[in-house]
Design an enzyme around this catalytic site. Sequence first.
Site: not given
Length: 298
Positions: A122, A99, A55
Amino acid sequence: MTAAQVIDGKAFAAGLRARIAEAVPAFKAATSRAPGLAVVLVGDDPASAVYVGSKGKATVAAGMESFEYRLPATATQDEVEALLARLNADDAVDGILLQLPLPGHLDEQAAVATIDPDKDVDGLTPVSAGRLALGIAGMVPCTPYGCLLLLQDRLGDLSGKDAIVVGRSILVGKPMGQLLLGANATVTMAHSRTKNLPDLVRRADIVVAAVGRAEMVKGDWIKPGAIVIDVGINRLPPAEGAAKGRLVGDVDYDSAAAVADAITPVPGGVGPMTIACLLRNTLVAAHRRAGLADPEGF
Ligand code: NDP
């Protein structure tokens, strides 16, 4: 025999990333800074470390600022939430990605909920889920958004299409259902308690499989001419003598490809769309936070 067109998610994602990179200079010119994405990794899970690394690389390749924060596996809930609060307050940060999964002693939902919804690239905070359900502009989870882009690229308008989403997770299935509904498809949500799943799948023009069960959806469940989006990533046990097993999706590819109009492969289908949509969300979040109109064409 394969009749279906293969939906090349890798190529589509590369195109999307290139367009994002092209849009960054205009943002920089308007704000004197690059869009910034902060990724937080708690603990030392090797798979998560690989995801965070890729990422970060993709963020830099798009001309954006990448900030990486690592906390030890022993970090407390307060420490994780304090870091997220600091990033909420940091003007250079437009997007925050925590994460997952977190180490078992931590409360994931509570940690995610501390992320500023306007930086929630997200799309996992309760506010983002609520905005999506209400049809208010907000951050949409990356994987289902990527699936929607692939479907719209293939079909154009989704109005009136019969869609089935197999799986109802917070990360994929539920937001996928909302996105399809928002695009005026008629949506069936299926899950582990659904009865007569093959019959329901057979009625659908659009099948999105997000189950986590290798090759569960069979070709004779698929209506001829349907579009099949396979979100699943499952590793089969290694063949004799091999170090690693093959990666397969939740759809039995060969039998489904014989009847579908188009299908995503695994790997190379939905997977590459996830990071591309993370960058897209970061670009959009940066524009909204700077008071600029959403960048066009995303
Ligand atoms: P979850 O395990 O969170 O959810 C799985 C869903 O499938 C649940 O809703 C479950 O139902 C349902 N399910 C399980 N068994 C059956 C069954 N026999 N029949 C019908 N439904 C069933 O998984 P995720 O949504 O997080 O992920 C799904 C797959 O997608 C995984 O393979 C994952 O690796 C992959 N994935 C891929 C990504 C990408 O970038 N390509 C990103 C995220 C995930 P119930 O709710 O009733 O338990």
